[in-house]
Design a protein around this motif. Structure first.
Motif, PDB file in Angstrom:
ATOM      1  N   ILE A 134      -3.908  10.997   0.286  1.00 29.45           N
ATOM      2  CA  ILE A 134      -3.252  11.219   1.581  1.00 29.45           C
ATOM      3  C   ILE A 134      -3.058   9.875   2.273  1.00 29.45           C
ATOM      4  CG2 ILE A 134      -3.445  12.318   3.833  1.00 29.45           C
ATOM      5  CD1 ILE A 134      -5.503  13.677   0.964  1.00 29.45           C
ATOM      6  N   TYR A 135      -1.821   9.620   2.707  1.00 31.75           N
ATOM      7  CA  TYR A 135      -1.476   8.379   3.401  1.00 31.75           C
ATOM      8  C   TYR A 135      -1.010   8.703   4.825  1.00 31.75           C
ATOM      9  CZ  TYR A 135      -1.545   5.903  -1.073  1.00 31.75           C
ATOM     10  OH  TYR A 135      -1.922   5.348  -2.264  1.00 31.75           O
ATOM     11  N   ARG A 136      -1.311   7.768   5.742  1.00 24.60           N
ATOM     12  CA  ARG A 136      -0.938   7.960   7.151  1.00 24.60           C
ATOM     13  C   ARG A 136      -0.441   6.645   7.727  1.00 24.60           C
ATOM     14  NH1 ARG A 136      -6.025   8.833   9.963  1.00 24.60           N
ATOM     15  NH2 ARG A 136      -6.015   6.576  10.247  1.00 24.60           N
ATOM     16  N   ARG A 137       0.478   6.742   8.660  1.00 26.89           N
ATOM     17  CA  ARG A 137       0.895   5.594   9.462  1.00 26.89           C
ATOM     18  C   ARG A 137       1.235   6.076  10.857  1.00 26.89           C
ATOM     19  NH1 ARG A 137       6.047   2.388   9.102  1.00 26.89           N
ATOM     20  NH2 ARG A 137       5.725   2.505  11.349  1.00 26.89           N
ATOM     21  N   GLU A 138       1.289   5.145  11.780  1.00 29.45           N
ATOM     22  CA  GLU A 138       1.711   5.472  13.133  1.00 29.45           C
ATOM     23  C   GLU A 138       3.223   5.383  13.215  1.00 29.45           C
ATOM     24  OE1 GLU A 138      -0.243   3.291  16.179  1.00 29.45           O
ATOM     25  OE2 GLU A 138      -2.274   3.762  15.469  1.00 29.45           O
ATOM     26  N   GLY A 139       3.841   6.414  13.712  1.00 29.51           N
ATOM     27  CA  GLY A 139       5.291   6.434  13.867  1.00 29.51           C
ATOM     28  C   GLY A 139       5.983   7.006  12.640  1.00 29.51           C
ATOM     29  N   CYS A 140       7.117   7.615  12.875  1.00 32.49           N
ATOM     30  CA  CYS A 140       7.906   8.202  11.798  1.00 32.49           C
ATOM     31  C   CYS A 140       8.742   7.114  11.137  1.00 32.49           C
ATOM     32  CB  CYS A 140       8.816   9.295  12.347  1.00 32.49           C
ATOM     33  SG  CYS A 140       7.926  10.525  13.328  1.00 32.49           S
ATOM     34  N   SER A 141       8.814   7.143   9.809  1.00 31.22           N
ATOM     35  CA  SER A 141       9.504   6.057   9.115  1.00 31.22           C
ATOM     36  C   SER A 141      10.000   6.529   7.765  1.00 31.22           C
ATOM     37  CB  SER A 141       8.543   4.873   8.918  1.00 31.22           C
ATOM     38  OG  SER A 141       9.157   3.841   8.194  1.00 31.22           O
ATOM     39  N   GLY A 143       3.729   0.307   5.759  1.00 25.98           N
ATOM     40  CA  GLY A 143       2.892   0.625   6.912  1.00 25.98           C
ATOM     41  C   GLY A 143       1.930   1.773   6.717  1.00 25.98           C
ATOM     42  N   TYR A 144       1.957   2.413   5.553  1.00 26.11           N
ATOM     43  CA  TYR A 144       1.047   3.521   5.300  1.00 26.11           C
ATOM     44  C   TYR A 144      -0.300   3.000   4.790  1.00 26.11           C
ATOM     45  CZ  TYR A 144       4.744   7.011   5.832  1.00 26.11           C
ATOM     46  OH  TYR A 144       5.747   7.813   6.330  1.00 26.11           O
ATOM     47  N   GLU A 145      -1.368   3.716   5.149  1.00 27.34           N
ATOM     48  CA  GLU A 145      -2.687   3.404   4.622  1.00 27.34           C
ATOM     49  C   GLU A 145      -3.342   4.687   4.122  1.00 27.34           C
ATOM     50  OE1 GLU A 145      -5.180   1.794   7.619  1.00 27.34           O
ATOM     51  OE2 GLU A 145      -5.033   3.518   8.964  1.00 27.34           O
ATOM     52  N   GLU A 146      -4.135   4.540   3.065  1.00 29.70           N
ATOM     53  CA  GLU A 146      -4.831   5.700   2.516  1.00 29.70           C
ATOM     54  C   GLU A 146      -5.908   6.155   3.488  1.00 29.70           C
ATOM     55  OE1 GLU A 146      -7.891   6.789  -1.126  1.00 29.70           O
ATOM     56  OE2 GLU A 146      -6.325   5.285  -1.512  1.00 29.70           O
TER      57      GLU A 146
END
Length: 947
Positions: free
Chosen positions: A417-424, A440-443
C-alpha cells in the motif's frame, strides 16, 4: 573453497560448462556438460572418456561414470556428453567447482599462437553461492549448444540461451580460456581474440575493422566477420545477480570452426520485445529467409518449453513447413499465467540453419546459421476496486482501504500500500510496473495477497486531518520456485502494474504555503513575498494566521513576524505577507505558518503546516570563460520535473534582467546551469555577451513547481532567487576551518562496562567553525562546500569520506561519521569556495577508544552453569589482542591464554583442576587505537577460586 574434477583420458574436448541444481538445503546435483570432437582425429579419444574423477576439497577422488544413455550426436562432428554426481556441501559459503580434462584439439589458431594446442588440457569452473541470507540458489543452465559453424566473410553469432529458474538477473562478459594445474586451479592460456589472429579484415557489411564482442545483456557473441579458415576457442562468463549482488557465475569455453563457404548464411527477421500481463496468450510468428534459396530448418530453445524449469502452461513452437526452400515460418505460442510473473524477462532463442539444395554436392556445402532472441516480460495484473473511507481509531484520523480480491493470488505474494498527500497522476505505460520514482508516494504497509483490506492510521500515530490522501496498490511476487519463507524471496520476483489512484479529495482544512519569492536583493533592505492558500472553511468566524521566519533554508530558530486576523472572506488579501528589511544578499530564509480557527468560541491551533524556504542561488566550480550556477530550495511542493528559468542582467541596461535559458530539471541534483555567454531564450530578445575573467555578471533564477494536487491553485508555483553577482574565475583559496571532535569521558564510562558490548553503529561527531580572517588577512566568505577526510591511524594519508554542500543554505558545519566499529581515527576538514578552490587542511583531530576491560575477583568452576569460568564483565570492547597469565601464591605460573575473553575454567593448561584459593593475574592488553602501534595496557589483580 575449491572443488575440482579430473580425467586422465585424452578427449579432444571442444566445449563445456558446469552447472549446479539444488536438491535440498546443501545438496546439489553437479553436472559437467561436455562437447567432444568425433571427427576422425578425435573419435577414439572421445569414445574412451567413460568416467571422470570429481574432487571436492579434501574429499575424493569420486569416480563418476559418463551417462551413456544421454550421449547424442548434435551435428558438426560433435557429441553431447554428461557427467553427473550428487554432492552435499559442508556449510553455506562460496564454492568454486572446476573441471579439468586432457586434451584440447590441435591447431587452435588463437591459443598459444596455434602451436601444440593438443598439449593443453581443457578447464572450466563455476562459482556457486550458498547463503541463507539471499535464499535458495542454483546456477543458470545453457540451453543452446556451442556447435555452429562460422564462414569466412560472414557474420557469426552464438547465444548460449542462458535460463535461470530462480529468476535471477544474468549478465555476460568475455573470459580468457584456461588450462588446469592438476590441483583444481585455472591458468590463463596465451590467447588472442579470434579477430586479432590475422589482420582483422572487414565486417560482413564492409565496415572496418572486423569485430569480436559479447553483448553484456543479451549474451549475443558476435564475430563480424571471420577472415581466416581454421579452429578457434573462446570463453565467456555468465554472471548471476540478485538484488544487485553477484551470487554466482558459469564459464563456458567453446570452439568456433571457421570454413570457406560458397553459400550465404540465412537470416531471421528481427523480433520485438514483448511485455504482457500474466494471463495473456502470446502468438508470435517467426520468419527466416535464405537468399540462396536453400532449404531451411527453424528450431527454438528456451526455459519456457521445459516443465522442469517453469510451471505450466508450457510454450510451443510449430513449424509446418520445415526444409522449405528459401523461406520458413514458425508459430510461437505461450499461454502465460500467474506463476510466470517475474522481474527478469524470459528469453526464447530461435535458430535457422540452411541445408544443401537438391543437386548440390554436400561436401562443398557448409551449414550456416542465424539466431535471434525473443524477450518476454510477464508482469502482474493491476489491482482493482481500491476505495478508502474514514475509520474510527484511537490514534486519531485514519482510513480503511478496501479492494477487490486479487486475480493472481500466488503464495508468498504481498500487496503493498502506497500513500501520498494530494491527488496526482503517474505515467501509464504497458510495461511500467510498480510506483515510478519521484512520484511522491511512500509505502505505508503491506498485507498478504489474499487480503482485501488495510487500516491506515500512520503506524498508530494518526494521519493529518483535512489532507487529501492519495492511495495506490502494487503487488510484489516471490521469485519462481523460491521458498516463500526464506529471506529475500520477493527479490527478483516481479511486480504488478500500479492500481488506479483512489484520492480522498477532502476539503483542505489547513492552508499551505505556495510562494517564498525574493523581490529584492540587499544586505539591509531585502524583500521576500510569502503567499499561502485559504483553508476550506466557512467565512464569518474569526480565524488567524501567524507567520514565522528563521535564517537559513533549514533554519529552526523561528521568530514570529506577523499576525493576520481574518474571517476567511473570499477574495480578501489575507493570504500574503511582504517581509522587508532582510539580508537577502547573504542569507536564505525559512518560513513557517500557523493557522488558528474558532472552535467552541476560542481560537485553536490547527494542524502543523510544512515550512518553505527561499530559493538560494550559488556559483558552482570555476570553468574558463563560463559561469556555473547551482540553486536549491527546501519546500513542501515539487520543483523537479519542471522547466526553471535563468535570467542575466543586461550590462547595457543595469537593473534589467534578460531571460537567457529554460532549464529542464528532474531532481535537485539537476538544478544547475552553465552560462557560456549565449542567450538561449529568444522570446524576450537575444542579448549575448562574452564571459571574461575580469568582469562581473549578475543572475537570478525562477523556479517552477507544483503540489501536483488538483485542489491547490495555482497549479504552477513561481519563485525567484536572490540576485547573485559573480566573476568567471577566482584563484583565492578559502581559509582552513577550525575542527573539533566529541571526545569520550573514559572515567564516567568505567562504571558502564556494557556500553560497547556490540561495537557496531558507533558515531564520531565533528564540528567546525570557519574564520573571518587568518593572520590579519580576510578569508573568502563564499564557501560552497566542506570536505571531510578520515584516516584510521595517525600518520596515514586521510581519504575523503564526505562532502557537505547545499541545500541547506547556509552550509552545515557539523558531520556525523556513522556506522563505525571503533571510535579510533583522525580527521581534518577543508573548505571549498564557489570556484572549486580548496583550502589547506584544518587542524587534525584524533579520537581514541576507552580501554574497557573489567575483571571479577571470584569464580566458581563447579559445573553448575553459574560463574564457571573467569572472564571479563559484560564484554571486552576494542581489544586487539591480549596475554593473560595466572600465578599461585608462590609465584608459579599455572595458566596462560591469549583468548580476549580469557575463559579460564579453573584448570591448568594441562587440564588439571587447581585447588580452591587465591590466585594472582597479570594481563597485557593492546586496545584498538588511533596509533598503528598502540601502547599496551597492563592490569594486575587477584581472583578467588571457590569450589
Amino acid at each position: 573453497m575449491l572443488f575440482a574434477t579430473f580425467n586422465a583420458h585424452a578427449t579432444h574436448f571442444r566445449a563445456g560448462e558446469i552447472t549446479a541444481r539444488r536438491i535440498s538445503s546443501l545438496t546439489y546435483e553437479i553436472r559437467l556438460s561436455a562437447y567432444f570432437d568425433v571427427s576422425d582425429r578425435g573419435r577414439q579419444a572421445a569414445e574412451s572418456a567413460n568416467d571422470i574423477n570429481f574432487y571436492f576439497g579434501s574429499e575424493g577422488p569420486r569416480k563418476v561414470d559418463r551417462i551413456r544413455a544421454t550421449i547424442r550426436n548434435i551435428g558438426n562432428n560433435t557429441t553431447f556428453n554428461e557427467y553427473v554426481t550428487i554432492f552435499t556441501f559442508p556449510a553455506a559459503g562460496t564454492y568454486e567447482i572446476s573441471a579439468e580434462m586432457d586434451n584440447r584439439n590441435a591447431n587452435t589458431l588463437n591459443l598459444r599462437d596455434g602451436v601444440q594446442t593438443d598439449g593443453i588440457n581443457f578447464y572450466v569452473h563455476t562459482t556457486l553461492e550458498i547463503n541463507t541470507a539471499i535464499g535458495t540458489n542454483q546456477t543458470p543452465i545453457l540451453l543452446n549448444a556451442p556447435i555452429d559453424l562460422a564462414a569466412v566473410g560472414q557474420r557469426y553469432i552464438h547465444n548460449p540461451n542462458a535460463f535461470d529458474a530462480d529468476g535471477d538477473s544474468l549478465s555476460f562478459k568475455l573470459f580468457t580460456p584456461q588450462s588446469g594445474d592438476g590441483r583444481g586451479n585455472g591458468l590463463n592460456i596465451p590467447y588472442k581474440d579470434p579477430n586479432m589472429v590475422t589482420p582483422p579484415g572487414i565486417t560482413e557489411a564492409g565496415g572496418s575493422p572486423a569485430t569480436f564482442s559479447i553483448d553484456a545483456i543479451t549474451g549475443d557473441l558476435v564475430w563480424d566477420a571471420p577472415v581466416t579458415k581454421g579452429q578457434y576457442n573462446v570463453a565467456f562468463v555468465v554472471e548471476e545477480w540478485r538484488d544487485g549482488v553477484r551470487i554466482g557465475q558459469i564459464v563456458r569455453d567453446m570452439q568456433i570452426l571457421v570454413e570457406d563457404a560458397r553459400n550465404a548464411r540465412p537470416t531471421i527477421d528481427p523480433l520485438p520485445v514483448i511485455c504482457v500481463e500474466a494471463g495473456t496468450r502470446i502468438n508470435q510468428q517467426i520468419k527466416a529467409v535464405d537468399k540462396d534459396g536453400n532449404p531451411l530448418i527453424l528450431t527454438s530453445t528456451g526455459g519456457v518449453y521445459q516443465g522442469s524449469l517453469i510451471k505450466p502452461a508450457l510454450a510451443s513452437f510449430n513449424v509446418p513447413g520445415q526444409n522449405t526452400a528459401g523461406q520458413v515460418t514458425g508459430q510461437f505460442v505461450w499461454q502465460t499465467g500467474c506463476d510466470h510473473i517475474r522481474l527478469e524477462p524470459y528469453d526464447v532463442l530461435f535458430k535457422v540453419e540452411d541445408a544443401p539444395s537438391p543437386g548440390t554436392n554436400p561436401s562443398l556445402f557448409r551449414k550456416l546459421v542465424d539466431m535471434t532472441t525473443l524477450s518476454i516480460k510477464v508482469y502482474g495484473p493491476k489491482p482493482l476496486g481500491l476505495r478508502a473511507v474514514a475509520a474510527t481509531d484511537p490514534a486519531g484520523t485514519a482510513y480503511r482501504l478496501n479492494w477487490t480480491s486479487y486475480k493472481c493470488p500466488v503464495p508468498g505474494a504481498r500487496i503493498v500500500i502506497y500513500r501520498r498527500e494530494g491527488c496526482s497522476d503517474i505515467p501509464v505505460q504497458p510495461c511500467l510496473t510498480g510506483i515510478p520514482a519521484g512520484s511522491g508516494y511512500e509505502e505505508v504497509g503491506r498485507v498478504a495477497v489474499d487480503q482485501t483490506t488495510f487500516l491506515d492510521n500512520n503506524n498508530g500515530e494518526g494521519l493529518r486531518a483535512g489532507i487529501s490522501y492519495s492511495y495506490r496498490l502494487v503487488v510484489e511476487f516471490p521469485r519462481p520456485g523460491t521458498n516463500i519463507n526464506e529471506p529475500g524471496s520477493l527479490v527478483g520476483g516481479g511486480e504488478s502494474i500500479a492500481s488506479d489512484e483512489f484520492c480522498l479529495n477532502l476539503p483542505m482544512l489547513a492552508p499551505v504555503i505556495t510562494n517564498v519569492t525574493v523581490d529584492s536583493t540587499s544586505e539591509t533592505r531585502g524583500v521576500i513575498t510569502v503567499k499561502w492558500t485559504k483553508p476550506a472553511a466557512s467565512s464569518g468566524l474569526p480565524a488567524q494566521y501567524r507567520l514565522f521566519r528563521a535564517v537559513g533554508q533549514n533554519g529552526t530558530a523561528f521568530t514570529q513576524i506577523a499576525t493576520i486576523n481574518t474571517n476567511l472572506t473570499p477574495g480578501a488579501a489575507d493570504t500574503i505577507f511582504v517581509d522587508r528589511n532582510l539580508n537577502t544578499l547573504a542569507n536564505a530564509y525559512n518560513y513557517k505558518l500557523e493557522y488558528y480557527a474558532t472552535q467552541g468560541g476560542q481560537l485553536v491551533k490547527m494542524d502543523d503546516i510544512k515550512t518553505a524556504s527561499s530559493v538560494r542561488l550559488e556559483q558552482g566550480a570555476a570553468e574558463p570563460n563560463r559561469i556555473r550556477l547551482n540553486w536549491s530550495a527546501l519546500v513542501p511542493w515539487e520543483n523537479g520535473n519542471q522547466t526553471h528559468r535563468v535570467y542575466r542582467e543586461d550590462k547595457r541596461r543595469p537593473g534589467t534582467f534578460n531571460r537567457i535559458a529554460d532549464v529542464t530539471v528532474q531532481g535537485p541534483q539537476t538544478f544547475n546551469f552553465t552560462d557560456d555567454g549565449s542567450d538561449k531564450y529568444a522570446a524576450d530578445g537575444t542579448v549575448n555577451t562574452t564571459i571574461v575573467s575580469d568582469s562581473t555578471y549578475c543572475y537570478k533564477v525562477e523556479t517552477v513547481g507544483s503540489y501536483n494536487n488538483r485542489q491547490i491553485k495555482p497549479a504552477l508555483l513561481y519563485n525567484f532567487s536572490q540576485i547573485l553577482c559573480v566573476s568567471s574565475s577566482d584563484t583565492t583559496k578559502p581559509c582552513p576551518p577550525v575542527l573539533a571532535i566529541d571526545l569520550l569521558n573514559c572515567d564516567s564510562l568505567q562504571a558502564h562496562p556494557e556500553a560497547f558490548c556490540s561495537p557496531t553503529g558507533l558515531t564520531n561527531h565533528l564540528s567546525w567553525t570557519y574564520p573571518q580572517s587568518v593572520n590579519g588577512k580576510d578569508c573568502d566568505p563564499n564557501v560552497s562546500a566542506y570536505r571531510i577526510y578520515y584516516a584510521r591511524y595517525e600518520g596515514d594519508a586521510p581519504t575523503l569520506i564526505a562532502t557537505v554542500t547545499t541545500p541547506p543554505s547556509p552550509l552545515e558545519t557539523t558531520f556525523a561519521h556513522e556506522g563505525l566499529t571503533s571510535f579510533a581515527g583522525c580527521y581534518y576538514v577543508t573548505a571549498v569556495n564557489r570556484f572549486g578552490a580548496e583550502s589547506a587542511p584544518s587542524n587534525i583531530v584524533c579520537k581514541d577508544n576507552c580501554p574497557m576491560y573489567v575483571l571479577p575477583n571470584v569464580f566458581t568452576p563447579n559445573a553448575d552453569g553459574k560463574n564457571d569460568v573467569f572472564e571479563p564483565y559484560e564484554c571486552p570492547a576494542f581489544v586487539q589482542s591480549l596475554e593473560f597469565k595466572a600465578f599461585n601464591r608462590w609465584g608459579a605460573q599455572v595458566f596462560t591464554t591469549k583468548d580476549v575473553n580469557i575463559n579460564w575454567n579453573g584448570k591448568t593448561n594441562g587440564g588439571k583442576d587447581l585447588a580452591a584459593g587465591q590466585y594472582y593475574y597479570e594481563v597485557t592488553i593492546f586496545f584498538e587505537s588511533s596509533k598503528r602501534e598502540s601502547t599496551p595496557t597492563t592490569l594486575k589483580g587477584w581472583v578467588q577460586i571457590i569450589r
